[in-house]
Enzyme design. Sequence first.
Site, short mmCIF file in Angstrom:
data_model
loop_
_atom_site.label_atom_id
_atom_site.label_comp_id
_atom_site.label_asym_id
_atom_site.label_seq_id
_atom_site.Cartn_x
_atom_site.Cartn_y
_atom_site.Cartn_z
N GLU A 206 -82.32 -86.64 -3.82
CA GLU A 206 -82.20 -88.09 -3.98
C GLU A 206 -83.45 -88.86 -3.55
O GLU A 206 -83.60 -90.04 -3.88
CB GLU A 206 -81.00 -88.60 -3.17
CG GLU A 206 -79.66 -88.15 -3.69
CD GLU A 206 -79.18 -86.81 -3.11
OE1 GLU A 206 -77.96 -86.57 -3.10
OE2 GLU A 206 -80.03 -86.01 -2.67
N LYS B 163 -67.56 -81.71 16.96
CA LYS B 163 -67.14 -82.67 17.98
C LYS B 163 -66.11 -81.99 18.88
O LYS B 163 -64.96 -81.78 18.49
CB LYS B 163 -66.57 -83.94 17.36
CG LYS B 163 -66.52 -85.10 18.35
CD LYS B 163 -66.33 -86.43 17.66
CE LYS B 163 -66.49 -87.57 18.65
NZ LYS B 163 -66.30 -88.88 17.99
N TRP C 235 -70.49 -84.50 21.13
CA TRP C 235 -71.19 -83.89 20.01
C TRP C 235 -71.91 -82.62 20.44
O TRP C 235 -72.56 -82.58 21.49
CB TRP C 235 -72.22 -84.85 19.42
CG TRP C 235 -71.65 -86.12 18.88
CD1 TRP C 235 -71.70 -87.35 19.46
CD2 TRP C 235 -70.92 -86.30 17.65
NE1 TRP C 235 -71.06 -88.28 18.69
CE2 TRP C 235 -70.57 -87.67 17.57
CE3 TRP C 235 -70.54 -85.43 16.63
CZ2 TRP C 235 -69.87 -88.18 16.49
CZ3 TRP C 235 -69.83 -85.96 15.56
CH2 TRP C 235 -69.51 -87.32 15.49
N THR D 30 -77.95 -82.41 -7.81
CA THR D 30 -77.77 -81.86 -6.48
C THR D 30 -77.14 -80.48 -6.60
O THR D 30 -76.59 -80.12 -7.65
CB THR D 30 -76.86 -82.76 -5.63
OG1 THR D 30 -75.56 -82.84 -6.25
CG2 THR D 30 -77.43 -84.17 -5.51
#
Length: 546
Positions: free
Chosen positions: A330, A436, A441, A185
């Site tokens: 992944e 938030k 949100w 990654t």
Amino acid sequence: MQSTMQDVPLTLGFLLRHGLANFGKSKVVTCTGEGTRETTFREVGEQAAQLANGLAGMGIRDGDRVATFQWNNAEHLVSYLAIPGMGAVLHTLNVRLFTEQLVYVANHAEDRVIIVDGSIVALLAKALPEMKTVEHVLVHGGDGAELQGMGPTISRYEDVVGSQPTTFDWRTDLDERSAAAMCYTSGTTGNPKGVVYSHRSVYLHSMAACMGSAFGVGEQDRVLPVVPMFHANAWGLAYAAWMAGADMIMPDRYLQAEYLCPLMTNERPTIVAGVPTVWSAVLRYAVENNVDVSFLRTVICGGSAVPLSLMKGFQEQLGVRVVQAWGMTETSPLAAIAHAPAGVTGEEEWTYRARTGRVFAGVECRIVDDAGAELPADGEAVGEFEVRGPWVTASYYQGDDPERFSDDGWLRTGDVGTLDDMGFMQITDRSKDVIKSGGEWISSVDLENTLMDAEGVLEAAVIAVPDDRWSERPLAAVVREAGSQITAEQLRDKLSAHLARWQLPERWTFIDEVPKTSVGKFDKKVLRKQYADGDLDVQELAPPPS
């Protein structure tokens, strides 16, 4: 009851032999900056055999890691085929990692050999003295003088492989679940983590990419992967093209629009793939220079959210279709593709094509709440995406970061959003990037896409910053196009036509460039640090009129 089918392992040796036996005349074209050079699948196969024989002579055996530090070129394709084809493990090193991270991943993977392009030997020289397990370095297109005396044996690639036999007994007898390749990654948080792909997972992923509901790669295609071959195995396109017999056009290190557009004009690819920043530059260059790209069938775009304005720009100004795809290192990486459902046309089609993607066959997806409970796929519930499937990793190499996997074996993606009853994902944020505000949100992705649709805006990134009253509020970091004088007030007015008043940022900053990771994604952790350190010139607007 058992089937009567033959149990033939799905290995990359099996894939390699298929390409050689059936598509020997297919071409591999590599950009040189001043022109191109050309070879065939048959010649690539012979070079792969020479490399495999050379590596075997160095003592490389099943499971040993052989790293590549190479651009997208024919020689890297040779490595892609030879290393797993002989039973070793291909480890693609990211040429854009910081030195410390490069050292970390080479040591973590225990690489024994590195194959490096001569043009980037200086980058490797900074890290090689600390790479504890590397025994040999093969330098292609140079003598590697800068690397001498650093410990490993330094050899010219051409000297090691040039005299080797052009045949090899490719390993089709391997356990298909054994390691074929590994990628790390990009390490945006902590050290990079290793993902180890099996022969089976790569073979199945290659077949999936060739499906009509994916990219429909076939022998009639010419595939140009601008996405680096060290980024999730070039999104699987090198192996898919080899499987289908499609010509491959390799850009090498020449990834700028002024190189890509002439390369495309001369070589006429049908499928191209890269991140949004690449295609934004290509769109501008093509329009400004009247470049004809009508031969393109599909522009695959991923790595970060694809602005609707970019997709519409290609369609309306160049007559070319952009397809958004989503995945991760992944997930090999193909997991979702944003093709509109059958029968959907007009403006409704754009609503689907602008979404993250529709979950692809071979991958299952769900969303869960903070406690891990599954939420309904109703297009409204917001949760973290979790995925599983035959080309989705079940762990990280050496057991790193086990928290990323649920108790029942699903991969926690770290992406937050909605999933509807037709399998369409809509990512609204990374879990670490979500805003938030006052318990509600705010999607940074929605803000960014709307901003980048505004005339005069080149790029825009939105991060959460602390706020005394609301806990967090959005900060918009905007890169203007050359000559643009667009203001924060004008951009807020643009946003107000699409978003609720309480979602509009009060804090704005105009910057020269959005920081990016080694694979071209917006690096918001850098922006957050710049804000915390007071390095951004932030303008705070008064609340908009009610």
